[in-house]
Design a protein around this motif. Sequence first.
Motif, PDB file in Angstrom:
ATOM      1  N   THR A  17      33.832  22.663 -44.832  1.00 19.88           N
ATOM      2  CA  THR A  17      32.714  22.923 -45.740  1.00 19.88           C
ATOM      3  C   THR A  17      31.509  23.547 -45.044  1.00 19.88           C
ATOM      4  O   THR A  17      30.656  24.121 -45.688  1.00 19.88           O
ATOM      5  CB  THR A  17      32.266  21.621 -46.433  1.00 19.88           C
ATOM      6  OG1 THR A  17      31.918  20.665 -45.439  1.00 19.88           O
ATOM      7  CG2 THR A  17      33.365  21.085 -47.323  1.00 19.88           C
ATOM      8  N   ASN A  18      31.426  23.448 -43.719  1.00 19.46           N
ATOM      9  CA  ASN A  18      30.304  24.012 -42.968  1.00 19.46           C
ATOM     10  C   ASN A  18      30.831  25.038 -41.968  1.00 19.46           C
ATOM     11  O   ASN A  18      31.377  24.686 -40.935  1.00 19.46           O
ATOM     12  CB  ASN A  18      29.543  22.906 -42.226  1.00 19.46           C
ATOM     13  CG  ASN A  18      28.447  23.469 -41.335  1.00 19.46           C
ATOM     14  OD1 ASN A  18      28.045  24.622 -41.466  1.00 19.46           O
ATOM     15  ND2 ASN A  18      27.984  22.652 -40.409  1.00 19.46           N
ATOM     16  N   LYS A  19      30.670  26.310 -42.295  1.00 14.53           N
ATOM     17  CA  LYS A  19      31.163  27.396 -41.447  1.00 14.53           C
ATOM     18  C   LYS A  19      30.023  28.074 -40.680  1.00 14.53           C
ATOM     19  O   LYS A  19      30.181  29.137 -40.119  1.00 14.53           O
ATOM     20  CB  LYS A  19      31.911  28.442 -42.284  1.00 14.53           C
ATOM     21  CG  LYS A  19      33.003  27.854 -43.136  1.00 14.53           C
ATOM     22  CD  LYS A  19      34.322  28.000 -42.482  1.00 14.53           C
ATOM     23  CE  LYS A  19      35.399  27.541 -43.448  1.00 14.53           C
ATOM     24  NZ  LYS A  19      36.370  26.705 -42.865  1.00 14.53           N
ATOM     25  N   ASN A  20      28.842  27.452 -40.664  1.00 13.87           N
ATOM     26  CA  ASN A  20      27.670  28.008 -40.012  1.00 13.87           C
ATOM     27  C   ASN A  20      27.912  28.146 -38.503  1.00 13.87           C
ATOM     28  O   ASN A  20      28.357  27.213 -37.853  1.00 13.87           O
ATOM     29  CB  ASN A  20      26.467  27.105 -40.278  1.00 13.87           C
ATOM     30  CG  ASN A  20      25.195  27.656 -39.692  1.00 13.87           C
ATOM     31  OD1 ASN A  20      25.124  28.807 -39.277  1.00 13.87           O
ATOM     32  ND2 ASN A  20      24.178  26.820 -39.646  1.00 13.87           N
ATOM     33  N   LYS A  21      27.605  29.330 -37.957  1.00 17.49           N
ATOM     34  CA  LYS A  21      27.743  29.573 -36.516  1.00 17.49           C
ATOM     35  C   LYS A  21      26.382  29.984 -35.953  1.00 17.49           C
ATOM     36  O   LYS A  21      26.221  31.057 -35.399  1.00 17.49           O
ATOM     37  CB  LYS A  21      28.807  30.642 -36.249  1.00 17.49           C
ATOM     38  CG  LYS A  21      30.210  30.200 -36.621  1.00 17.49           C
ATOM     39  CD  LYS A  21      31.240  31.214 -36.206  1.00 17.49           C
ATOM     40  CE  LYS A  21      31.438  32.183 -37.338  1.00 17.49           C
ATOM     41  NZ  LYS A  21      32.570  33.086 -37.127  1.00 17.49           N
ATOM     42  N   GLN A  22      25.422  29.089 -36.089  1.00 16.83           N
ATOM     43  CA  GLN A  22      24.060  29.379 -35.627  1.00 16.83           C
ATOM     44  C   GLN A  22      24.004  29.609 -34.124  1.00 16.83           C
ATOM     45  O   GLN A  22      23.255  30.452 -33.634  1.00 16.83           O
ATOM     46  CB  GLN A  22      23.113  28.235 -36.014  1.00 16.83           C
ATOM     47  CG  GLN A  22      21.675  28.491 -35.605  1.00 16.83           C
ATOM     48  CD  GLN A  22      21.088  29.748 -36.241  1.00 16.83           C
ATOM     49  OE1 GLN A  22      21.224  29.946 -37.446  1.00 16.83           O
ATOM     50  NE2 GLN A  22      20.444  30.596 -35.454  1.00 16.83           N
ATOM     51  N   GLN A  23      24.810  28.869 -33.367  1.00 17.49           N
ATOM     52  CA  GLN A  23      24.785  29.032 -31.908  1.00 17.49           C
ATOM     53  C   GLN A  23      25.326  30.392 -31.477  1.00 17.49           C
ATOM     54  O   GLN A  23      24.927  30.927 -30.439  1.00 17.49           O
ATOM     55  CB  GLN A  23      25.542  27.902 -31.226  1.00 17.49           C
ATOM     56  CG  GLN A  23      24.856  26.556 -31.355  1.00 17.49           C
ATOM     57  CD  GLN A  23      23.452  26.590 -30.771  1.00 17.49           C
ATOM     58  OE1 GLN A  23      23.235  26.979 -29.630  1.00 17.49           O
ATOM     59  NE2 GLN A  23      22.477  26.195 -31.574  1.00 17.49           N
ATOM     60  N   LEU A  24      26.210  30.982 -32.269  1.00 25.97           N
ATOM     61  CA  LEU A  24      26.698  32.330 -31.969  1.00 25.97           C
ATOM     62  C   LEU A  24      25.541  33.324 -32.028  1.00 25.97           C
ATOM     63  O   LEU A  24      25.410  34.197 -31.159  1.00 25.97           O
ATOM     64  CB  LEU A  24      27.807  32.724 -32.954  1.00 25.97           C
ATOM     65  CG  LEU A  24      28.570  34.008 -32.660  1.00 25.97           C
ATOM     66  CD1 LEU A  24      29.337  33.900 -31.350  1.00 25.97           C
ATOM     67  CD2 LEU A  24      29.525  34.306 -33.806  1.00 25.97           C
ATOM     68  N   GLN A  25      24.669  33.179 -33.021  1.00 24.62           N
ATOM     69  CA  GLN A  25      23.483  34.040 -33.109  1.00 24.62           C
ATOM     70  C   GLN A  25      22.494  33.731 -31.989  1.00 24.62           C
ATOM     71  O   GLN A  25      21.931  34.638 -31.379  1.00 24.62           O
ATOM     72  CB  GLN A  25      22.801  33.892 -34.468  1.00 24.62           C
ATOM     73  CG  GLN A  25      21.573  34.785 -34.617  1.00 24.62           C
ATOM     74  CD  GLN A  25      21.888  36.263 -34.418  1.00 24.62           C
ATOM     75  OE1 GLN A  25      22.799  36.802 -35.022  1.00 24.62           O
ATOM     76  NE2 GLN A  25      21.135  36.937 -33.548  1.00 24.62           N
ATOM     77  N   ASN A  26      22.299  32.457 -31.699  1.00 25.44           N
ATOM     78  CA  ASN A  26      21.407  32.077 -30.602  1.00 25.44           C
ATOM     79  C   ASN A  26      21.901  32.642 -29.268  1.00 25.44           C
ATOM     80  O   ASN A  26      21.105  33.049 -28.427  1.00 25.44           O
ATOM     81  CB  ASN A  26      21.281  30.556 -30.509  1.00 25.44           C
ATOM     82  CG  ASN A  26      20.551  29.954 -31.684  1.00 25.44           C
ATOM     83  OD1 ASN A  26      19.900  30.649 -32.467  1.00 25.44           O
ATOM     84  ND2 ASN A  26      20.668  28.649 -31.836  1.00 25.44           N
ATOM     85  N   MET A  27      23.220  32.669 -29.105  1.00 31.79           N
ATOM     86  CA  MET A  27      23.800  33.211 -27.880  1.00 31.79           C
ATOM     87  C   MET A  27      23.500  34.701 -27.747  1.00 31.79           C
ATOM     88  O   MET A  27      23.168  35.181 -26.661  1.00 31.79           O
ATOM     89  CB  MET A  27      25.313  32.955 -27.854  1.00 31.79           C
ATOM     90  CG  MET A  27      25.983  33.410 -26.572  1.00 31.79           C
ATOM     91  SD  MET A  27      27.714  32.927 -26.490  1.00 31.79           S
ATOM     92  CE  MET A  27      28.419  33.904 -27.824  1.00 31.79           C
ATOM     93  N   MET A  28      23.583  35.455 -28.834  1.00 27.21           N
ATOM     94  CA  MET A  28      23.262  36.888 -28.784  1.00 27.21           C
ATOM     95  C   MET A  28      21.797  37.090 -28.429  1.00 27.21           C
ATOM     96  O   MET A  28      21.463  37.955 -27.613  1.00 27.21           O
ATOM     97  CB  MET A  28      23.594  37.571 -30.108  1.00 27.21           C
ATOM     98  CG  MET A  28      23.185  39.042 -30.151  1.00 27.21           C
ATOM     99  SD  MET A  28      23.810  40.072 -28.785  1.00 27.21           S
ATOM    100  CE  MET A  28      25.356  40.610 -29.467  1.00 27.21           C
TER     101      MET A  28
END
Length: 126
Positions: A57-68
């Motif tokens: 239910t939670n597919k958020n990948k906020q850390q992927l954006q933070n990594m960029m």
Amino acid sequence: MKNENKNENVILYCRVSYNNPSDLFIDKDEQMNRLLRFCNLYGYNVVKVFTDYNTQTNKNKQQLQNMMDYAKNNVETVSAVLCESFDRISRNFEETMEIMIDYCNIGMEVISMKQITNNKNNSNEQ
């Protein structure tokens, strides 16, 4: 394989998918241990680790954006992003390729320890 990466700084990315909370730490720890062994074997220096936790239910990948964001700010000192496999970045092939191209455009390589490729931009090649 010859260790040609001595002292190369990398960022690690883990994505943990789980449905049962008890799966979370086992998968994260196992994934991290495999990545750290790979880095030790090939001489990579880990400078930062980013981990996303996903459920059905939670597919958020906020850390992927933070990594960029981190990569863009540290492109002079970090040469690559290392993940266990490309499906940790995304299960969608096109999205994974777009992300790899984004990193290539800032001068960083995306390395999967399971699918070895070379996505460095070698402008000297004919």
